[in-house]
Enzyme design. Sequence first.
Site, PDB file in Angstrom:
ATOM      1  N   HIS A 281       7.401  -7.375  -2.205  1.00 40.03           N
ATOM      2  CA  HIS A 281       7.161  -6.731  -0.903  1.00 40.03           C
ATOM      3  C   HIS A 281       8.145  -7.221   0.162  1.00 40.03           C
ATOM      4  O   HIS A 281       7.880  -7.076   1.350  1.00 40.03           O
ATOM      5  CB  HIS A 281       5.745  -7.073  -0.411  1.00 40.03           C
ATOM      6  CG  HIS A 281       4.624  -6.365  -1.111  1.00 40.03           C
ATOM      7  ND1 HIS A 281       4.684  -5.047  -1.509  1.00 40.03           N
ATOM      8  CD2 HIS A 281       3.378  -6.781  -1.446  1.00 40.03           C
ATOM      9  CE1 HIS A 281       3.531  -4.706  -2.081  1.00 40.03           C
ATOM     10  NE2 HIS A 281       2.724  -5.736  -2.058  1.00 40.03           N
TER      11      HIS A 281
ATOM     12  N   SER B  63      -4.906   2.471   4.290  1.00 48.07           N
ATOM     13  CA  SER B  63      -5.032   1.852   2.973  1.00 48.07           C
ATOM     14  C   SER B  63      -5.018   0.323   3.094  1.00 48.07           C
ATOM     15  O   SER B  63      -5.787  -0.382   2.429  1.00 48.07           O
ATOM     16  CB  SER B  63      -3.874   2.335   2.090  1.00 48.07           C
ATOM     17  OG  SER B  63      -3.984   1.828   0.790  1.00 48.07           O
TER      18      SER B  63
ATOM     19  N   LYS C 219       0.793  -1.248   0.000  1.00 44.34           N
ATOM     20  CA  LYS C 219       0.000   0.000   0.000  1.00 44.34           C
ATOM     21  C   LYS C 219       0.818   1.288   0.000  1.00 44.34           C
ATOM     22  O   LYS C 219       0.359   2.337   0.454  1.00 44.34           O
ATOM     23  CB  LYS C 219      -1.002   0.038   1.179  1.00 44.34           C
ATOM     24  CG  LYS C 219      -1.830  -1.196   1.379  1.00 44.34           C
ATOM     25  CD  LYS C 219      -2.233  -1.904   0.121  1.00 44.34           C
ATOM     26  CE  LYS C 219      -3.318  -1.205  -0.670  1.00 44.34           C
ATOM     27  NZ  LYS C 219      -3.561  -1.957  -1.944  1.00 44.34           N
TER      28      LYS C 219
HETATM   29  P1  A3P Z   1      -5.192   4.562  -0.899  1.00 46.10           P
HETATM   30  O1  A3P Z   1      -5.810   3.296  -0.420  1.00 46.10           O
HETATM   31  O2  A3P Z   1      -4.709   5.432   0.229  1.00 46.10           O
HETATM   32  O3  A3P Z   1      -6.042   5.304  -1.851  1.00 46.10           O
HETATM   33  P2  A3P Z   1      -0.181  -0.325  -3.694  1.00 46.10           P
HETATM   34  O4  A3P Z   1      -0.191  -0.189  -5.159  1.00 46.10           O
HETATM   35  O5  A3P Z   1       1.192  -0.354  -3.096  1.00 46.10           O
HETATM   36  O6  A3P Z   1      -1.041  -1.427  -3.220  1.00 46.10           O
HETATM   37  O7  A3P Z   1      -0.776   1.028  -3.090  1.00 46.10           O
HETATM   38  C1  A3P Z   1      -2.122   1.363  -3.259  1.00 46.10           C
HETATM   39  C2  A3P Z   1      -2.328   2.802  -2.812  1.00 46.10           C
HETATM   40  O8  A3P Z   1      -1.746   3.682  -3.787  1.00 46.10           O
HETATM   41  C3  A3P Z   1      -3.789   3.178  -2.705  1.00 46.10           C
HETATM   42  O9  A3P Z   1      -3.865   4.169  -1.694  1.00 46.10           O
HETATM   43  C4  A3P Z   1      -4.035   3.749  -4.104  1.00 46.10           C
HETATM   44  O10 A3P Z   1      -5.173   4.544  -4.208  1.00 46.10           O
HETATM   45  C5  A3P Z   1      -2.760   4.553  -4.290  1.00 46.10           C
HETATM   46  N1  A3P Z   1      -2.466   4.866  -5.695  1.00 46.10           N
HETATM   47  C6  A3P Z   1      -2.387   4.026  -6.736  1.00 46.10           C
HETATM   48  N2  A3P Z   1      -2.121   4.680  -7.891  1.00 46.10           N
HETATM   49  C7  A3P Z   1      -1.998   5.991  -7.544  1.00 46.10           C
HETATM   50  C8  A3P Z   1      -1.726   7.187  -8.279  1.00 46.10           C
HETATM   51  N3  A3P Z   1      -1.521   7.180  -9.596  1.00 46.10           N
HETATM   52  N4  A3P Z   1      -1.684   8.357  -7.596  1.00 46.10           N
HETATM   53  C9  A3P Z   1      -1.895   8.383  -6.256  1.00 46.10           C
HETATM   54  N5  A3P Z   1      -2.153   7.295  -5.506  1.00 46.10           N
HETATM   55  C10 A3P Z   1      -2.205   6.102  -6.144  1.00 46.10           C
HETATM   56  C1  EST Z   2      -1.181  -8.953  -2.418  1.00 41.79           C
HETATM   57  C2  EST Z   2      -0.544  -7.930  -1.753  1.00 41.79           C
HETATM   58  C3  EST Z   2      -0.475  -6.697  -2.315  1.00 41.79           C
HETATM   59  O1  EST Z   2       0.126  -5.685  -1.671  1.00 41.79           O
HETATM   60  C4  EST Z   2      -1.035  -6.461  -3.565  1.00 41.79           C
HETATM   61  C5  EST Z   2      -1.684  -7.485  -4.242  1.00 41.79           C
HETATM   62  C6  EST Z   2      -2.272  -7.206  -5.569  1.00 41.79           C
HETATM   63  C7  EST Z   2      -2.575  -8.460  -6.344  1.00 41.79           C
HETATM   64  C8  EST Z   2      -3.323  -9.443  -5.494  1.00 41.79           C
HETATM   65  C9  EST Z   2      -2.364  -9.914  -4.400  1.00 41.79           C
HETATM   66  C10 EST Z   2      -1.763  -8.758  -3.647  1.00 41.79           C
HETATM   67  C11 EST Z   2      -3.061 -10.914  -3.494  1.00 41.79           C
HETATM   68  C12 EST Z   2      -3.591 -12.109  -4.275  1.00 41.79           C
HETATM   69  C13 EST Z   2      -4.527 -11.623  -5.361  1.00 41.79           C
HETATM   70  C14 EST Z   2      -3.798 -10.649  -6.250  1.00 41.79           C
HETATM   71  C15 EST Z   2      -4.736 -10.445  -7.441  1.00 41.79           C
HETATM   72  C16 EST Z   2      -5.403 -11.845  -7.608  1.00 41.79           C
HETATM   73  C17 EST Z   2      -4.886 -12.665  -6.429  1.00 41.79           C
HETATM   74  O2  EST Z   2      -5.721 -13.666  -6.019  1.00 41.79           O
HETATM   75  C18 EST Z   2      -5.797 -11.081  -4.748  1.00 41.79           C
END
Ligand code: A3P
Ligand code: EST
Length: 289
Positions: free
Chosen positions: A103, A133, A43
Amino acid sequence: MVSRPPIKVVSGMPILGPFAENWENVQRFQAREEDIVIVTYPKSGTTWMSEIVDLMIHNGDVTKTQRGAIFERVPFLEYAVRDMPSGTEALDARESPRVIKCHLPVHLLPSSFWEKKSKIIYVARNPKDVLVSYYHFYRMATVHPDPGTFDEFLQLFIEGKIAFGPWSDHVKDWWKIRQQRDILYLFFEDMLEEPMREIKKVMKFIGKDLPEDVLEKIQQRTTFKTMKENHMANYSTIPTHVMDHSISPFMRKGICGDWKSHLTVAQNELFDEYYKTAMSDTDLTFRFD
Ligand code: A3P
Ligand code: EST
């Protein structure tokens, strides 16, 4: 996939239950010199950086980046769910240059990445926004255990008992090693503040030289609004029983400071206490608003 499997522990790190099955292959993974690895605590802007780098290696050509969903274009190294190719399988079959999402904490990154001197980009985000998030992500993606109430999840976060372990060790250890190794360490908050500045850092780091109009296009394609509407970036192609965007969309808010509308005064004080202790042995700092 079994809904809401419990977290497992591999090499001392809590991981998503199904991912534990492929852990040996992750540790044995063969990196390549041309690999670009995007490392984050969950996140923290993984998807955002993945979209930027994929556009960059394709010189901003959108017809190429719309070839598949972000999780296909940038495979997730630790990913493993039954009846699907694992992250390591997907990556082994991929031609170079590969963009890889991961990660893992520093000490669990497969050693071949260090041996091959693959390019590593780390993105960090302030922990209050990560917490919020991550809580919503646990709710919407059934690969996670039930997060419980926000208060319960906050406790788990502080104890590091969530998938990928303690946030503080993750950001601190990668911060420490960036001085010994050539790692690009970036912040989500800086990307929000001035995306072009951070995009240019990425470009230099991966050894590209793109004209201004291409960089401009990359910036426009990777705004929160554009990515939220882009089915190849927003995870909307995943079945609802796996990710339910009506509970909380993957592209949720994309701002800095959303924690202010989630944490009570008492929770915020507790978090500040945790932060002070956890971050007392580092010069790494974060912006919270
Ligand atoms: P929020 O849940 O606070 O909105 P990851 O990709 O590491 O899982 O992180 C997801 C977080 O990054 C989410 O935060 C998502 O909305 C935000 N995010 C993804 N793309 C983005 C962008 N282009 N600009 C700003 N935030 C972004
Ligand atoms: C797990 C952790 C994370 O930070 C991001 C994501 C994005 C993609 C996710 C995966 C995950 C968990 C497992 C899934 C996957 C998309 C399909 C899959 O089953 C939910």
